[in-house]
Write a protein that holds these residues in place. Structure first.
Motif, mmCIF file in Angstrom:
data_model
loop_
_atom_site.group_PDB
_atom_site.id
_atom_site.type_symbol
_atom_site.label_atom_id
_atom_site.label_comp_id
_atom_site.label_asym_id
_atom_site.label_seq_id
_atom_site.Cartn_x
_atom_site.Cartn_y
_atom_site.Cartn_z
ATOM 1 N N GLY A 8 0.858 -1.248 0.097
ATOM 2 C CA GLY A 8 -0.164 0.120 0.129
ATOM 3 C C GLY A 8 0.860 1.245 0.040
ATOM 4 O O GLY A 8 2.093 1.153 0.238
ATOM 5 N N ARG A 38 -11.983 -4.209 0.241
ATOM 6 C CA ARG A 38 -11.490 -3.091 0.868
ATOM 7 C C ARG A 38 -12.583 -2.290 1.572
ATOM 8 O O ARG A 38 -13.687 -2.644 1.252
ATOM 9 N N ARG A 45 -17.146 -3.094 4.051
ATOM 10 C CA ARG A 45 -16.147 -3.746 3.437
ATOM 11 C C ARG A 45 -16.707 -4.123 2.124
ATOM 12 O O ARG A 45 -17.820 -4.610 2.042
ATOM 13 N N THR A 91 -9.516 4.909 -3.019
ATOM 14 C CA THR A 91 -8.866 5.005 -1.438
ATOM 15 C C THR A 91 -9.592 4.136 -0.638
ATOM 16 O O THR A 91 -10.837 4.316 -0.304
ATOM 17 N N VAL A 93 -8.718 1.024 2.929
ATOM 18 C CA VAL A 93 -8.028 -0.173 3.354
ATOM 19 C C VAL A 93 -8.015 -1.375 2.655
ATOM 20 O O VAL A 93 -9.317 -1.986 2.472
ATOM 21 N N TYR A 94 -6.999 -2.041 1.925
ATOM 22 C CA TYR A 94 -7.505 -3.127 1.102
ATOM 23 C C TYR A 94 -7.045 -4.336 2.173
ATOM 24 O O TYR A 94 -5.667 -4.500 2.610
ATOM 25 N N TYR A 95 -7.842 -5.468 2.021
ATOM 26 C CA TYR A 95 -7.555 -6.629 2.842
ATOM 27 C C TYR A 95 -7.455 -7.842 2.073
ATOM 28 O O TYR A 95 -8.331 -7.883 1.124
ATOM 29 N N GLN A 110 -4.002 -8.736 7.596
ATOM 30 C CA GLN A 110 -4.068 -7.095 8.164
ATOM 31 C C GLN A 110 -4.415 -6.189 6.904
ATOM 32 O O GLN A 110 -3.868 -6.887 5.665
ATOM 33 N N GLY A 111 -5.062 -5.303 6.954
ATOM 34 C CA GLY A 111 -5.038 -4.215 5.950
ATOM 35 C C GLY A 111 -4.000 -3.570 5.467
ATOM 36 O O GLY A 111 -2.851 -3.331 6.250
ATOM 37 N N THR A 112 -4.021 -3.214 4.535
ATOM 38 C CA THR A 112 -3.009 -2.186 3.825
ATOM 39 C C THR A 112 -3.277 -1.100 3.208
ATOM 40 O O THR A 112 -4.551 -1.200 2.313
ATOM 41 N N LEU A 113 -3.076 0.174 3.528
ATOM 42 C CA LEU A 113 -3.915 1.479 3.393
ATOM 43 C C LEU A 113 -3.382 2.008 1.811
ATOM 44 O O LEU A 113 -2.180 2.006 1.574
ATOM 45 N N THR A 115 -4.018 5.425 -0.545
ATOM 46 C CA THR A 115 -4.412 6.627 -0.686
ATOM 47 C C THR A 115 -4.182 7.112 -2.146
ATOM 48 O O THR A 115 -3.023 7.259 -2.497
#
Length: 118
Positions: A8, A38, A45, A91, A93-95, A110-113, A115
């Motif tokens: 991310g 996301r 989600r 934009t 948080v991607y899971y 865990q998510g990754t942001l 933007t």
């Protein structure tokens, strides 16, 4: 199964990013399918894309078709999401998630942001 997502970041409108999600643990040998979801600020989600663990049958939500590509990396035991032509509305948080059967519950990483600014 343990899932570790990476890739991310913050980019400009029209840029590209590649997310990766590596699976580990003994149960990772039994993964059936994987997906990316996301969650945008203030929203629920949302499903983004999925793929069979053998690399077949990619499937996308309409809003990302033609821009995102989901793929498997067998060497890394990972599932990747190549995101091109990013838009501010991407934009979120991607899971990443995996499942060990066609109808079994998702196992979440865990998510990754991500933007995207205009």
């Amino acid at each position: 199964v343990q899932l570790q997502a990476s890739g991310g970041g913050s980019v400009q409108d029209g840029a590209s990013l590649r997310l990766s999600c590596a699976a580990s643990g003994r149960a990772s040998n039994g993964i059936y399918k994987a997906a990316w979801f996301r969650q945008a600020p203030g929203k629920g989600r949302e499903f983004v894309a999925s793929i069979a663990w053998n690399g077949r049958n990619p499937y996308y939500v309409d809003s990302v078709k033609g821009r995102f590509t989901i793929s498997r990396d067998g060497a890394k035991n990972a599932v990747d999401l190549q995101m091109n032509s990013l838009k501010p509305e991407d934009t979120a948080v991607y899971y990443c998630a995996t499942a060990n059967g066609p109808h079994t519950p998702w196992i979440w990483g865990q998510g990754t942001l991500v933007t995207v600014s205009s």
